[in-house]
Design an enzyme around this catalytic site. Sequence first.
Site, PDB file in Angstrom:
ATOM      1  N   SER A  68       0.847  -1.189   0.000  1.00 36.72           N
ATOM      2  CA  SER A  68       0.000   0.000   0.000  1.00 36.72           C
ATOM      3  C   SER A  68       0.884   1.241   0.000  1.00 36.72           C
ATOM      4  O   SER A  68       2.109   1.138   0.034  1.00 36.72           O
ATOM      5  CB  SER A  68      -0.905  -0.001   1.231  1.00 36.72           C
ATOM      6  OG  SER A  68      -0.112   0.263   2.376  1.00 36.72           O
ATOM      7  N   LYS A  69       0.219   2.378  -0.024  1.00 35.51           N
ATOM      8  CA  LYS A  69       0.936   3.656  -0.109  1.00 35.51           C
ATOM      9  C   LYS A  69       2.035   3.798   0.943  1.00 35.51           C
ATOM     10  O   LYS A  69       3.051   4.424   0.702  1.00 35.51           O
ATOM     11  CB  LYS A  69      -0.060   4.824   0.057  1.00 35.51           C
ATOM     12  CG  LYS A  69      -0.914   5.064  -1.164  1.00 35.51           C
ATOM     13  CD  LYS A  69      -0.650   6.447  -1.747  1.00 35.51           C
ATOM     14  CE  LYS A  69      -0.996   6.518  -3.225  1.00 35.51           C
ATOM     15  NZ  LYS A  69      -2.351   6.044  -3.556  1.00 35.51           N
TER      16      LYS A  69
END
Length: 487
Positions: A252-253
Amino acid sequence: MTARVRYAPSPTGIPHVGNIRTALFDWLFARHSGGSFIVRVEDTDQARFDPNALEAIYASLRWLGLDWDEGPEVGGDYGPYVQSERLEHYAKFAKQLIDQDDAYECFCSTERLAELRAEQQKQKQPPRYDRHCRELPDDERAARGAAGDKPVVRFKTPDEGTISFDDAVRGHVEFETATIDDFVALKSDGFPTAHLAHVVDDHLMEISHVLRGEEWVSSTPRQILLYEALGWTPPTFVHMSVILGPDRAKLSKRHGAVSVLDYRDQGYLPEAMFNFLGLIGWSLDDHTVLMSREQFIEHFSLERMGKNPAVFDLERLTWMNGAYLRELPEERLTALFTERLERDLPADAERPIDRDVVRRLVPLVRERVKKLDELAEMTAGFFSDELPYGPDELLGKKFRDDRAGATAALTAAHGSVEALAGWDHAAIEVAMRALADDLDVKAGALFMLLRVAMTGRAVSPPLFESMELLGRERCILRLANARDTIK
Ligand code: GLU
Protein backbone atom coordinates in the site's frame (compact mmCIF):
# COMPACT_ATOMS: atom_id res chain seq x y z
CA MET A 1 -7.89 -22.01 -27.98
CA THR A 2 -7.44 -18.31 -28.57
CA ALA A 3 -7.96 -16.38 -25.39
CA ARG A 4 -10.01 -13.23 -25.12
CA VAL A 5 -8.97 -11.48 -21.95
CA ARG A 6 -9.91 -8.13 -20.62
CA TYR A 7 -8.23 -5.72 -18.31
CA ALA A 8 -11.07 -3.91 -16.60
CA PRO A 9 -9.81 -0.98 -14.57
CA SER A 10 -12.07 1.20 -12.46
CA PRO A 11 -10.90 4.77 -12.99
CA THR A 12 -11.25 5.86 -9.40
CA GLY A 13 -7.60 6.50 -8.56
CA ILE A 14 -4.08 6.27 -9.89
CA PRO A 15 -3.54 2.57 -10.68
CA HIS A 16 -1.56 0.58 -8.19
CA VAL A 17 1.30 -1.68 -9.36
CA GLY A 18 -0.86 -4.72 -8.56
CA ASN A 19 -3.50 -3.44 -10.92
CA ILE A 20 -0.98 -2.94 -13.69
CA ARG A 21 0.44 -6.39 -13.03
CA THR A 22 -3.03 -7.74 -13.83
CA ALA A 23 -2.91 -5.87 -17.13
CA LEU A 24 0.53 -7.28 -17.83
CA PHE A 25 -0.60 -10.87 -17.19
CA ASP A 26 -3.70 -10.30 -19.32
CA TRP A 27 -1.53 -9.01 -22.11
CA LEU A 28 0.99 -11.85 -21.79
CA PHE A 29 -1.73 -14.45 -21.81
CA ALA A 30 -3.33 -12.91 -24.87
CA ARG A 31 -0.03 -12.59 -26.73
CA HIS A 32 1.07 -16.09 -25.73
CA SER A 33 -2.12 -17.66 -27.04
CA GLY A 34 -2.42 -15.44 -30.08
CA GLY A 35 -5.68 -14.10 -28.67
CA SER A 36 -6.98 -10.63 -27.91
CA PHE A 37 -6.20 -8.20 -25.14
CA ILE A 38 -9.17 -5.97 -24.42
CA VAL A 39 -9.35 -2.88 -22.24
CA ARG A 40 -12.73 -2.17 -20.70
CA VAL A 41 -13.29 0.85 -18.51
CA GLU A 42 -15.45 0.08 -15.50
CA ASP A 43 -16.70 3.54 -14.62
CA THR A 44 -19.98 2.58 -12.99
CA ASP A 45 -19.09 4.25 -9.72
CA GLN A 46 -19.79 7.73 -10.98
CA ALA A 47 -19.22 9.39 -7.61
CA ARG A 48 -15.63 8.17 -7.53
CA PHE A 49 -14.83 8.70 -11.21
CA ASP A 50 -11.50 10.47 -11.71
CA PRO A 51 -10.47 11.48 -15.24
CA ASN A 52 -6.82 11.68 -14.16
CA ALA A 53 -7.00 8.05 -13.19
CA LEU A 54 -8.02 7.09 -16.70
CA GLU A 55 -5.12 9.03 -18.18
CA ALA A 56 -2.74 7.38 -15.71
CA ILE A 57 -4.08 3.94 -16.66
CA TYR A 58 -3.48 4.53 -20.37
CA ALA A 59 -0.08 6.09 -19.67
CA SER A 60 0.96 3.09 -17.57
CA LEU A 61 -0.07 0.62 -20.28
CA ARG A 62 1.71 2.62 -22.97
CA TRP A 63 4.86 3.02 -20.94
CA LEU A 64 5.10 -0.75 -20.54
CA GLY A 65 4.22 -1.35 -24.17
CA LEU A 66 0.96 -3.18 -23.41
CA ASP A 67 -0.95 -2.44 -26.59
CA TRP A 68 -4.60 -3.37 -26.64
CA ASP A 69 -6.49 -4.94 -29.54
CA GLU A 70 -9.92 -3.68 -28.54
CA GLY A 71 -11.01 -0.94 -26.22
CA PRO A 72 -11.16 2.81 -25.87
CA GLU A 73 -9.24 4.70 -28.57
CA VAL A 74 -8.81 1.62 -30.78
CA GLY A 75 -12.44 0.43 -31.00
CA GLY A 76 -13.44 -3.13 -31.86
CA ASP A 77 -16.46 -5.28 -32.67
CA TYR A 78 -17.73 -5.59 -29.12
CA GLY A 79 -17.88 -1.93 -28.11
CA PRO A 80 -18.52 0.43 -26.59
CA TYR A 81 -15.77 -0.46 -24.14
CA VAL A 82 -16.75 2.01 -21.44
CA GLN A 83 -19.42 0.75 -19.07
CA SER A 84 -21.20 4.08 -18.62
CA GLU A 85 -21.98 3.87 -22.35
CA ARG A 86 -23.48 0.40 -22.02
CA LEU A 87 -26.36 1.05 -19.62
CA GLU A 88 -28.99 -0.25 -22.02
CA HIS A 89 -27.42 -3.71 -21.91
CA TYR A 90 -27.55 -3.87 -18.12
CA ALA A 91 -31.13 -2.58 -18.06
CA LYS A 92 -32.15 -5.19 -20.60
CA PHE A 93 -30.75 -8.12 -18.64
CA ALA A 94 -31.95 -6.76 -15.30
CA LYS A 95 -35.43 -6.70 -16.80
CA GLN A 96 -35.01 -10.23 -18.10
CA LEU A 97 -34.07 -11.39 -14.61
CA ILE A 98 -37.18 -9.75 -13.16
CA ASP A 99 -39.39 -11.19 -15.89
CA GLN A 100 -38.14 -14.70 -15.25
CA ASP A 101 -38.53 -14.22 -11.49
CA ASP A 102 -34.83 -14.30 -10.70
CA ALA A 103 -34.81 -10.72 -9.48
CA TYR A 104 -37.13 -8.13 -8.00
CA GLU A 105 -37.43 -4.43 -7.49
CA CYS A 106 -36.55 -3.24 -4.01
CA PHE A 107 -37.72 0.11 -2.68
CA CYS A 108 -36.00 0.04 0.70
CA SER A 109 -34.65 3.45 1.61
CA THR A 110 -31.02 3.97 2.55
CA GLU A 111 -32.25 4.86 6.06
CA ARG A 112 -34.04 1.55 6.42
CA LEU A 113 -30.98 -0.34 5.19
CA ALA A 114 -28.75 1.58 7.60
CA GLU A 115 -31.04 0.73 10.51
CA LEU A 116 -31.06 -2.89 9.47
CA ARG A 117 -27.28 -2.95 9.35
CA ALA A 118 -26.99 -1.29 12.75
CA GLU A 119 -29.37 -3.79 14.27
CA GLN A 120 -27.50 -6.72 12.74
CA GLN A 121 -24.25 -5.31 14.03
CA LYS A 122 -25.74 -5.08 17.51
CA GLN A 123 -26.84 -8.72 17.29
CA LYS A 124 -23.35 -9.61 16.00
CA GLN A 125 -24.89 -10.98 12.82
CA PRO A 126 -23.28 -10.60 9.41
CA PRO A 127 -24.80 -7.72 7.44
CA ARG A 128 -27.29 -8.92 4.87
CA TYR A 129 -30.47 -7.73 3.25
CA ASP A 130 -33.58 -9.11 5.00
CA ARG A 131 -35.55 -9.63 1.77
CA HIS A 132 -38.14 -7.13 2.85
CA CYS A 133 -39.17 -6.32 -0.74
CA ARG A 134 -38.91 -9.86 -2.04
CA GLU A 135 -42.54 -10.62 -1.29
CA LEU A 136 -43.88 -7.10 -1.80
CA PRO A 137 -47.42 -7.42 -3.22
CA ASP A 138 -47.62 -6.42 -6.88
CA ASP A 139 -50.01 -3.54 -6.27
CA GLU A 140 -47.73 -2.01 -3.64
CA ARG A 141 -44.75 -2.31 -5.95
CA ALA A 142 -46.73 -0.65 -8.74
CA ALA A 143 -47.84 2.12 -6.40
CA ARG A 144 -44.27 2.84 -5.28
CA GLY A 145 -43.20 2.97 -8.89
CA ALA A 146 -46.07 5.25 -9.83
CA ALA A 147 -45.16 7.54 -6.94
CA GLY A 148 -41.76 8.02 -8.57
CA ASP A 149 -39.74 5.91 -6.11
CA LYS A 150 -36.67 4.58 -7.85
CA PRO A 151 -36.03 0.93 -7.01
CA VAL A 152 -32.86 -1.09 -7.14
CA VAL A 153 -32.99 -4.53 -8.72
CA ARG A 154 -32.01 -7.34 -6.37
CA PHE A 155 -31.15 -10.87 -7.33
CA LYS A 156 -33.23 -13.63 -5.76
CA THR A 157 -30.51 -15.76 -4.25
CA PRO A 158 -31.63 -19.37 -3.73
CA ASP A 159 -31.98 -20.40 -0.10
CA GLU A 160 -29.81 -23.44 -0.32
CA GLY A 161 -27.28 -25.20 -2.43
CA THR A 162 -23.63 -24.68 -3.19
CA ILE A 163 -21.96 -22.73 -5.90
CA SER A 164 -18.58 -23.79 -7.12
CA PHE A 165 -16.06 -22.99 -9.76
CA ASP A 166 -12.65 -24.22 -10.79
CA ASP A 167 -10.17 -21.44 -10.47
CA ALA A 168 -7.08 -21.74 -12.66
CA VAL A 169 -4.88 -20.76 -9.72
CA ARG A 170 -6.84 -21.75 -6.66
CA GLY A 171 -8.42 -24.96 -7.85
CA HIS A 172 -11.94 -25.97 -6.85
CA VAL A 173 -13.73 -23.29 -4.84
CA GLU A 174 -17.12 -23.73 -3.17
CA PHE A 175 -19.56 -21.41 -1.43
CA GLU A 176 -22.81 -22.08 0.40
CA THR A 177 -25.63 -20.11 -1.21
CA ALA A 178 -27.02 -19.48 2.25
CA THR A 179 -24.11 -17.11 2.95
CA ILE A 180 -25.11 -14.86 0.06
CA ASP A 181 -27.90 -12.32 0.42
CA ASP A 182 -30.18 -10.87 -2.23
CA PHE A 183 -27.54 -8.61 -3.70
CA VAL A 184 -28.14 -5.55 -5.82
CA ALA A 185 -27.61 -6.05 -9.54
CA LEU A 186 -28.86 -2.69 -10.82
CA LYS A 187 -28.73 0.51 -8.80
CA SER A 188 -31.55 3.03 -8.60
CA ASP A 189 -29.69 5.44 -10.93
CA GLY A 190 -29.73 2.80 -13.68
CA PHE A 191 -26.06 1.94 -13.23
CA PRO A 192 -25.20 -1.72 -12.69
CA THR A 193 -23.24 -3.02 -9.74
CA ALA A 194 -19.92 -4.60 -10.59
CA HIS A 195 -21.54 -8.06 -10.44
CA LEU A 196 -24.05 -7.48 -13.17
CA ALA A 197 -21.70 -5.34 -15.24
CA HIS A 198 -18.92 -7.96 -15.22
CA VAL A 199 -21.25 -10.77 -16.14
CA VAL A 200 -23.06 -8.96 -18.93
CA ASP A 201 -19.91 -7.53 -20.44
CA ASP A 202 -17.76 -10.62 -20.09
CA HIS A 203 -20.52 -12.59 -21.79
CA LEU A 204 -21.26 -10.11 -24.58
CA MET A 205 -17.56 -9.54 -25.20
CA GLU A 206 -16.95 -13.31 -25.30
CA ILE A 207 -14.28 -13.16 -22.65
CA SER A 208 -12.65 -16.56 -22.17
CA HIS A 209 -10.57 -15.91 -19.04
CA VAL A 210 -11.00 -13.44 -16.23
CA LEU A 211 -7.69 -12.62 -14.57
CA ARG A 212 -8.06 -10.48 -11.49
CA GLY A 213 -6.93 -10.00 -7.92
CA GLU A 214 -7.89 -12.55 -5.29
CA GLU A 215 -10.01 -9.94 -3.49
CA TRP A 216 -12.62 -10.83 -6.12
CA VAL A 217 -12.90 -14.49 -5.15
CA SER A 218 -15.73 -13.82 -2.73
CA SER A 219 -17.72 -11.95 -5.41
CA THR A 220 -17.45 -14.77 -7.88
CA PRO A 221 -20.37 -16.87 -6.54
CA ARG A 222 -22.74 -13.94 -7.05
CA GLN A 223 -21.53 -13.65 -10.59
CA ILE A 224 -21.95 -17.35 -11.14
CA LEU A 225 -25.54 -17.10 -9.91
CA LEU A 226 -26.10 -14.43 -12.55
CA TYR A 227 -24.48 -16.53 -15.27
CA GLU A 228 -26.70 -19.46 -14.37
CA ALA A 229 -29.86 -17.38 -14.25
CA LEU A 230 -29.09 -15.86 -17.63
CA GLY A 231 -28.23 -19.25 -19.11
CA TRP A 232 -24.65 -18.36 -19.93
CA THR A 233 -21.38 -20.24 -19.43
CA PRO A 234 -18.98 -18.44 -17.09
CA PRO A 235 -15.43 -17.75 -18.26
CA THR A 236 -12.45 -19.41 -16.58
CA PHE A 237 -11.57 -17.49 -13.44
CA VAL A 238 -7.95 -16.81 -12.63
CA HIS A 239 -7.62 -15.15 -9.25
CA MET A 240 -4.12 -13.89 -8.69
CA SER A 241 -2.44 -13.60 -5.33
CA VAL A 242 -2.10 -10.28 -3.60
CA ILE A 243 1.18 -8.41 -3.63
CA LEU A 244 2.81 -7.84 -0.27
CA GLY A 245 5.28 -5.23 0.86
CA PRO A 246 8.63 -6.29 2.33
CA ASP A 247 7.01 -6.35 5.80
CA ARG A 248 4.53 -8.94 4.49
CA ALA A 249 1.57 -6.57 4.82
CA LYS A 250 -0.55 -5.93 1.73
CA LEU A 251 1.34 -3.50 -0.51
CA SER A 252 0.00 0.00 0.00
CA LYS A 253 0.94 3.66 -0.11
CA ARG A 254 2.83 3.46 3.13
CA HIS A 255 5.39 1.23 1.42
CA GLY A 256 6.34 4.20 -0.74
CA ALA A 257 5.50 4.67 -4.39
CA VAL A 258 2.88 2.25 -5.60
CA SER A 259 2.06 3.59 -9.03
CA VAL A 260 4.18 2.44 -11.95
CA LEU A 261 4.28 6.04 -13.13
CA ASP A 262 6.06 7.01 -9.91
CA TYR A 263 8.69 4.43 -10.74
CA ARG A 264 8.91 5.75 -14.28
CA ASP A 265 9.52 9.23 -12.88
CA GLN A 266 12.21 7.94 -10.56
CA GLY A 267 14.05 6.62 -13.55
CA TYR A 268 13.21 2.96 -13.76
CA LEU A 269 13.19 1.59 -17.29
CA PRO A 270 10.02 0.10 -18.70
CA GLU A 271 11.99 -3.04 -19.62
CA ALA A 272 12.98 -3.51 -15.99
CA MET A 273 9.48 -2.84 -14.67
CA PHE A 274 8.01 -5.26 -17.20
CA ASN A 275 10.44 -7.99 -16.17
CA PHE A 276 9.97 -7.25 -12.48
CA LEU A 277 6.16 -7.26 -12.52
CA GLY A 278 6.12 -10.33 -14.73
CA LEU A 279 7.85 -12.27 -11.96
CA ILE A 280 5.55 -11.18 -9.15
CA GLY A 281 3.31 -14.19 -8.84
CA TRP A 282 4.57 -15.98 -11.93
CA SER A 283 7.86 -17.72 -12.61
CA LEU A 284 9.52 -19.52 -15.47
CA ASP A 285 11.42 -21.87 -13.15
CA ASP A 286 13.14 -21.56 -9.82
CA HIS A 287 16.12 -19.50 -10.96
CA THR A 288 15.50 -17.34 -14.05
CA VAL A 289 15.40 -13.67 -13.12
CA LEU A 290 16.19 -11.67 -16.24
CA MET A 291 13.76 -12.34 -19.08
CA SER A 292 13.01 -10.45 -22.24
CA ARG A 293 9.53 -9.55 -23.41
CA GLU A 294 9.76 -12.23 -26.06
CA GLN A 295 10.68 -14.90 -23.52
CA PHE A 296 7.76 -13.90 -21.35
CA ILE A 297 5.37 -14.15 -24.27
CA GLU A 298 6.76 -17.49 -25.31
CA HIS A 299 6.61 -19.11 -21.88
CA PHE A 300 3.73 -17.43 -20.07
CA SER A 301 1.23 -19.91 -18.70
CA LEU A 302 -1.49 -19.97 -16.09
CA GLU A 303 -0.01 -23.18 -14.67
CA ARG A 304 3.01 -21.36 -13.33
CA MET A 305 1.07 -18.68 -11.51
CA GLY A 306 1.72 -18.77 -7.79
CA LYS A 307 -0.94 -19.39 -5.20
CA ASN A 308 0.99 -17.70 -2.42
CA PRO A 309 1.22 -13.96 -1.98
CA ALA A 310 4.19 -12.48 -3.79
CA VAL A 311 6.47 -9.86 -2.29
CA PHE A 312 7.23 -6.56 -3.98
CA ASP A 313 10.96 -6.24 -3.49
CA LEU A 314 12.15 -2.78 -4.42
CA GLU A 315 15.80 -3.76 -4.08
CA ARG A 316 15.26 -6.42 -6.69
CA LEU A 317 13.65 -3.90 -9.03
CA THR A 318 16.56 -1.51 -8.55
CA TRP A 319 19.05 -4.28 -9.19
CA MET A 320 17.16 -5.28 -12.35
CA ASN A 321 17.11 -1.72 -13.50
CA GLY A 322 20.88 -1.55 -13.18
CA ALA A 323 21.16 -4.77 -15.14
CA TYR A 324 18.99 -3.39 -17.95
CA LEU A 325 20.88 -0.10 -17.95
CA ARG A 326 24.11 -2.01 -18.51
CA GLU A 327 22.61 -4.08 -21.32
CA LEU A 328 20.75 -1.47 -23.36
CA PRO A 329 22.28 -0.43 -26.69
CA GLU A 330 24.28 2.80 -26.46
CA GLU A 331 21.93 4.61 -28.83
CA ARG A 332 18.89 3.93 -26.67
CA LEU A 333 20.78 4.93 -23.54
CA THR A 334 21.94 8.14 -25.16
CA ALA A 335 18.36 9.00 -26.01
CA LEU A 336 17.09 8.10 -22.53
CA PHE A 337 19.88 9.96 -20.77
CA THR A 338 19.45 13.05 -22.92
CA GLU A 339 15.74 13.17 -22.27
CA ARG A 340 16.28 12.71 -18.56
CA LEU A 341 19.01 15.36 -18.35
CA GLU A 342 16.90 17.86 -20.30
CA ARG A 343 14.40 17.50 -17.51
CA ASP A 344 16.56 17.14 -14.42
CA LEU A 345 19.62 19.34 -14.91
CA PRO A 346 19.53 22.73 -13.17
CA ALA A 347 18.52 25.78 -15.16
CA ASP A 348 22.07 27.00 -15.64
CA ALA A 349 22.97 23.97 -17.77
CA GLU A 350 23.03 24.84 -21.43
CA ARG A 351 19.94 23.72 -23.39
CA PRO A 352 19.42 21.79 -25.51
CA ILE A 353 21.61 19.25 -23.77
CA ASP A 354 24.55 18.34 -25.99
CA ARG A 355 23.75 14.86 -27.21
CA ASP A 356 27.31 14.29 -28.22
CA VAL A 357 28.53 14.82 -24.69
CA VAL A 358 25.79 12.48 -23.47
CA ARG A 359 26.92 9.85 -25.96
CA ARG A 360 30.46 10.03 -24.61
CA LEU A 361 29.18 9.96 -21.04
CA VAL A 362 27.19 6.77 -21.56
CA PRO A 363 30.14 4.36 -21.24
CA LEU A 364 31.45 6.31 -18.23
CA VAL A 365 28.26 6.18 -16.18
CA ARG A 366 26.20 3.21 -17.32
CA GLU A 367 27.84 0.94 -14.75
CA ARG A 368 27.35 3.48 -12.00
CA VAL A 369 23.70 4.50 -12.22
CA LYS A 370 20.95 2.22 -11.04
CA LYS A 371 18.15 4.67 -11.70
CA LEU A 372 17.97 7.52 -14.13
CA ASP A 373 17.20 10.03 -11.40
CA GLU A 374 20.80 9.70 -10.16
CA LEU A 375 22.11 10.91 -13.49
CA ALA A 376 21.76 14.68 -13.27
CA GLU A 377 23.67 15.04 -10.05
CA MET A 378 26.38 12.69 -11.21
CA THR A 379 26.95 14.49 -14.50
CA ALA A 380 25.98 18.11 -13.84
CA GLY A 381 29.63 19.16 -14.06
CA PHE A 382 29.70 18.28 -17.76
CA PHE A 383 26.89 20.66 -18.62
CA SER A 384 27.53 23.63 -16.38
CA ASP A 385 30.63 25.38 -15.07
CA GLU A 386 29.02 26.28 -11.78
CA LEU A 387 30.27 23.50 -9.61
CA PRO A 388 28.58 23.06 -6.27
CA TYR A 389 31.54 22.74 -3.93
CA GLY A 390 33.25 24.89 -1.30
CA PRO A 391 36.71 24.66 0.27
CA ASP A 392 35.68 21.89 2.68
CA GLU A 393 34.51 19.55 -0.07
CA LEU A 394 37.55 20.37 -2.17
CA LEU A 395 40.14 19.84 0.56
CA GLY A 396 38.46 16.79 2.02
CA LYS A 397 40.22 14.90 4.80
CA LYS A 398 43.57 14.68 3.08
CA PHE A 399 44.20 18.37 2.57
CA ARG A 400 42.09 19.85 5.35
CA ASP A 401 45.17 20.88 7.29
CA ASP A 402 47.36 21.51 4.31
CA ARG A 403 45.94 24.33 2.20
CA ALA A 404 49.41 25.21 0.97
CA GLY A 405 49.90 21.64 -0.21
CA ALA A 406 46.55 21.68 -2.03
CA THR A 407 47.37 24.97 -3.71
CA ALA A 408 50.78 23.67 -4.76
CA ALA A 409 49.20 20.50 -6.16
CA LEU A 410 46.58 22.41 -8.14
CA THR A 411 49.21 24.75 -9.54
CA ALA A 412 51.42 21.86 -10.54
CA ALA A 413 48.48 20.05 -12.13
CA HIS A 414 47.65 23.18 -14.06
CA GLY A 415 51.19 23.28 -15.43
CA SER A 416 51.18 19.61 -16.25
CA VAL A 417 47.83 19.76 -18.06
CA GLU A 418 48.99 22.72 -20.10
CA ALA A 419 52.21 20.96 -21.06
CA LEU A 420 50.64 17.63 -22.04
CA ALA A 421 51.36 16.69 -25.65
CA GLY A 422 48.18 14.76 -26.42
CA TRP A 423 44.72 14.84 -24.75
CA ASP A 424 43.43 11.43 -23.96
CA HIS A 425 42.68 9.75 -20.68
CA ALA A 426 45.67 7.41 -20.76
CA ALA A 427 48.13 10.28 -21.25
CA ILE A 428 46.37 12.34 -18.58
CA GLU A 429 46.59 9.48 -16.13
CA VAL A 430 50.33 8.96 -16.76
CA ALA A 431 50.94 12.68 -16.21
CA MET A 432 48.88 12.85 -13.02
CA ARG A 433 50.55 9.79 -11.53
CA ALA A 434 53.96 11.29 -12.29
CA LEU A 435 52.77 14.48 -10.63
CA ALA A 436 51.82 12.65 -7.44
CA ASP A 437 55.33 11.19 -7.34
CA ASP A 438 56.94 14.58 -7.89
CA LEU A 439 54.83 16.18 -5.17
CA ASP A 440 55.34 13.20 -2.91
CA VAL A 441 51.62 12.90 -2.19
CA LYS A 442 49.57 9.74 -2.39
CA ALA A 443 47.98 9.28 -5.81
CA GLY A 444 44.58 8.71 -4.17
CA ALA A 445 44.78 12.01 -2.30
CA LEU A 446 45.74 13.97 -5.40
CA PHE A 447 43.07 12.32 -7.52
CA MET A 448 40.36 13.12 -4.98
CA LEU A 449 41.39 16.77 -5.00
CA LEU A 450 41.34 16.79 -8.79
CA ARG A 451 38.04 14.97 -8.92
CA VAL A 452 36.25 17.62 -6.88
CA ALA A 453 38.00 20.38 -8.81
CA MET A 454 36.93 18.87 -12.16
CA THR A 455 33.45 17.58 -11.44
CA GLY A 456 32.39 19.31 -8.23
CA ARG A 457 31.78 15.96 -6.54
CA ALA A 458 33.66 13.39 -4.55
CA VAL A 459 31.82 10.63 -6.44
CA SER A 460 31.95 11.02 -10.19
CA PRO A 461 32.54 9.16 -13.41
CA PRO A 462 36.17 8.00 -13.79
CA LEU A 463 38.51 10.98 -13.36
CA PHE A 464 40.75 10.79 -16.41
CA GLU A 465 37.95 9.94 -18.83
CA SER A 466 36.02 12.84 -17.34
CA MET A 467 38.95 15.18 -17.92
CA GLU A 468 39.31 13.99 -21.48
CA LEU A 469 35.64 14.65 -22.07
CA LEU A 470 35.72 18.07 -20.43
CA GLY A 471 38.62 19.12 -22.66
CA ARG A 472 41.88 20.73 -21.76
CA GLU A 473 40.66 24.30 -21.64
CA ARG A 474 37.85 23.60 -19.24
CA CYS A 475 40.18 21.58 -17.04
CA ILE A 476 42.63 24.45 -16.84
CA LEU A 477 39.81 26.82 -15.95
CA ARG A 478 38.55 24.51 -13.25
CA LEU A 479 41.98 24.09 -11.72
CA ALA A 480 42.28 27.87 -11.51
CA ASN A 481 38.82 28.14 -9.95
CA ALA A 482 39.73 25.49 -7.40
CA ARG A 483 42.80 27.48 -6.38
CA ASP A 484 40.65 30.57 -5.96
CA THR A 485 38.25 28.61 -3.78
CA ILE A 486 40.88 27.87 -1.14
CA LYS A 487 42.56 31.24 -1.26
N1 GLU B 1 -13.04 -3.10 -12.17
C1 GLU B 1 -12.49 -4.11 -11.33
C2 GLU B 1 -11.24 -3.58 -10.66
O1 GLU B 1 -10.79 -2.54 -10.96
C3 GLU B 1 -12.15 -5.32 -12.16
C4 GLU B 1 -12.68 -6.57 -11.59
C5 GLU B 1 -12.56 -7.71 -12.59
O2 GLU B 1 -11.52 -7.74 -13.27
O3 GLU B 1 -13.47 -8.52 -12.71
O4 GLU B 1 -10.69 -4.18 -9.78
